[in-house]
Design a protein around this motif. Structure first.
Motif, PDB file in Angstrom:
ATOM      1  N   PHE A 182      36.534  35.025  29.638  1.00  0.00           N
ATOM      2  CA  PHE A 182      36.031  35.968  30.618  1.00  0.00           C
ATOM      3  C   PHE A 182      34.665  35.433  31.006  1.00  0.00           C
ATOM      4  CE2 PHE A 182      38.897  38.289  27.887  1.00  0.00           C
ATOM      5  CZ  PHE A 182      39.673  39.000  28.787  1.00  0.00           C
ATOM      6  N   ASP A 183      34.595  34.797  32.183  1.00  0.00           N
ATOM      7  CA  ASP A 183      33.331  34.159  32.556  1.00  0.00           C
ATOM      8  C   ASP A 183      32.727  34.712  33.834  1.00  0.00           C
ATOM      9  OD1 ASP A 183      35.201  32.971  34.212  1.00  0.00           O
ATOM     10  OD2 ASP A 183      34.988  30.990  33.322  1.00  0.00           O
ATOM     11  N   SER A 184      33.337  35.796  34.342  1.00  0.00           N
ATOM     12  CA  SER A 184      32.732  36.413  35.521  1.00  0.00           C
ATOM     13  C   SER A 184      33.094  37.890  35.616  1.00  0.00           C
ATOM     14  CB  SER A 184      33.178  35.703  36.808  1.00  0.00           C
ATOM     15  OG  SER A 184      34.556  35.894  37.035  1.00  0.00           O
ATOM     16  N   CYS A 185      32.190  38.625  36.231  1.00  0.00           N
ATOM     17  CA  CYS A 185      32.439  40.029  36.565  1.00  0.00           C
ATOM     18  C   CYS A 185      32.965  40.067  37.991  1.00  0.00           C
ATOM     19  CB  CYS A 185      31.147  40.849  36.501  1.00  0.00           C
ATOM     20  SG  CYS A 185      30.468  41.045  34.853  1.00  0.00           S
ATOM     21  N   ARG A 186      33.878  40.975  38.228  1.00  0.00           N
ATOM     22  CA  ARG A 186      34.398  41.188  39.574  1.00  0.00           C
ATOM     23  C   ARG A 186      34.544  42.675  39.801  1.00  0.00           C
ATOM     24  NH1 ARG A 186      38.925  36.482  39.696  1.00  0.00           N
ATOM     25  NH2 ARG A 186      37.512  34.759  39.315  1.00  0.00           N
ATOM     26  N   ARG A 187      34.919  43.025  41.025  1.00  0.00           N
ATOM     27  CA  ARG A 187      35.032  44.446  41.362  1.00  0.00           C
ATOM     28  C   ARG A 187      36.263  44.754  42.195  1.00  0.00           C
ATOM     29  NH1 ARG A 187      28.940  46.618  42.516  1.00  0.00           N
ATOM     30  NH2 ARG A 187      27.943  45.405  40.881  1.00  0.00           N
ATOM     31  N   PHE A 188      36.783  45.938  41.923  1.00  0.00           N
ATOM     32  CA  PHE A 188      37.659  46.657  42.832  1.00  0.00           C
ATOM     33  C   PHE A 188      36.757  47.755  43.381  1.00  0.00           C
ATOM     34  CE2 PHE A 188      40.853  45.688  39.314  1.00  0.00           C
ATOM     35  CZ  PHE A 188      41.420  44.601  39.959  1.00  0.00           C
ATOM     36  N   PRO A 189      37.201  48.496  44.381  1.00  0.00           N
ATOM     37  CA  PRO A 189      36.366  49.623  44.801  1.00  0.00           C
ATOM     38  C   PRO A 189      36.074  50.531  43.603  1.00  0.00           C
ATOM     39  CG  PRO A 189      38.109  49.243  46.389  1.00  0.00           C
ATOM     40  CD  PRO A 189      38.391  48.343  45.215  1.00  0.00           C
ATOM     41  N   ASP A 190      34.837  50.778  43.334  1.00  0.00           N
ATOM     42  CA  ASP A 190      34.285  51.612  42.260  1.00  0.00           C
ATOM     43  C   ASP A 190      34.707  51.211  40.838  1.00  0.00           C
ATOM     44  OD1 ASP A 190      36.793  52.920  41.818  1.00  0.00           O
ATOM     45  OD2 ASP A 190      35.903  54.913  41.926  1.00  0.00           O
ATOM     46  N   VAL A 191      35.115  49.949  40.648  1.00  0.00           N
ATOM     47  CA  VAL A 191      35.475  49.432  39.319  1.00  0.00           C
ATOM     48  C   VAL A 191      34.783  48.093  39.091  1.00  0.00           C
ATOM     49  CG1 VAL A 191      37.349  48.553  37.843  1.00  0.00           C
ATOM     50  CG2 VAL A 191      37.751  50.517  39.339  1.00  0.00           C
ATOM     51  N   LEU A 192      34.147  47.965  37.929  1.00  0.00           N
ATOM     52  CA  LEU A 192      33.587  46.693  37.476  1.00  0.00           C
ATOM     53  C   LEU A 192      34.481  46.191  36.359  1.00  0.00           C
ATOM     54  CD1 LEU A 192      31.260  44.551  37.400  1.00  0.00           C
ATOM     55  CD2 LEU A 192      30.212  46.014  35.633  1.00  0.00           C
ATOM     56  N   TYR A 193      34.884  44.920  36.448  1.00  0.00           N
ATOM     57  CA  TYR A 193      35.757  44.370  35.407  1.00  0.00           C
ATOM     58  C   TYR A 193      35.413  42.921  35.117  1.00  0.00           C
ATOM     59  CZ  TYR A 193      38.613  42.141  39.121  1.00  0.00           C
ATOM     60  OH  TYR A 193      39.048  41.387  40.195  1.00  0.00           O
TER      61      TYR A 193
END
Length: 161
Positions: free
Chosen positions: A62-73
């Protein structure tokens, strides 16, 4: 479960991911919703054990954060082994499509926060980015069931390959 991620994401998940307070550890979902709890009998458990046993263990980063609308993953690399697990379960139980069939593409992810304003997600992302990468060995899949209030691990299935 992704135990290796818990030290980094745990405090954020406890605050901003309702599944954490309901008993679900850091994880990448294979399939939700699955079968109703009364349908999960010994035969289903045996089928899951056989199905997952056909897949090989793997290492993920897991080397990056990403987003969906209103979600951080956190985004897993590679994500294909997770996709293959999801596809296998969904093919066996087509009455339980991933996420109830809401999305045309299932994107494997480890949810850190959801339902929060952008500035909260920004704060969590900034704090997590300096802790990345996280490497994890995935050697099994866990089945969690809900009693309506909390989630409980019902079974664990080793990946043999």
């Amino acid at each position: 479960m992704v135990k290796e991620a818990e030290p980094s994401v745990g405090r954020w998940r406890r605050r901003f991911d309702s599944s954490a307070s309901a008993g679900v550890p850091a994880h990448v979902t294979v399939l939700v919703p699955f079968l109703d709890i009364d349908r999960i009998d010994a035969a289903v458990i045996d089928e899951l054990r056989e199905l997952f046993g056909e897949h090989s263990p793997f290492t993920v980063r897991f080397d990056s954060c990403r987003r969906f609308p209103d979600v951080l993953y956190l985004a897993p690399t590679p994500d294909q082994p997770f996709r293959a697990l999801t596809e296998a379960v969904a093919a066996r139980w087509p009455e339980a499509p991933p996420y109830g069939g809401q999305f045309t593409e299932v994107i494997p992810h480890l949810t850190v926060a959801h339902g929060q304003q952008a500035h909260v997600l920004d704060e969590a992302e900034a704090a997590l980015t300096v802790l990345l990468p996280i490497t994890a060995d995935v050697a099994s899949v866990s089945l969690f069931v809900s009693d309506g209030d909390r989630w409980h691990q019902r079974a664990e299935f080793p990946l043999h390959g």
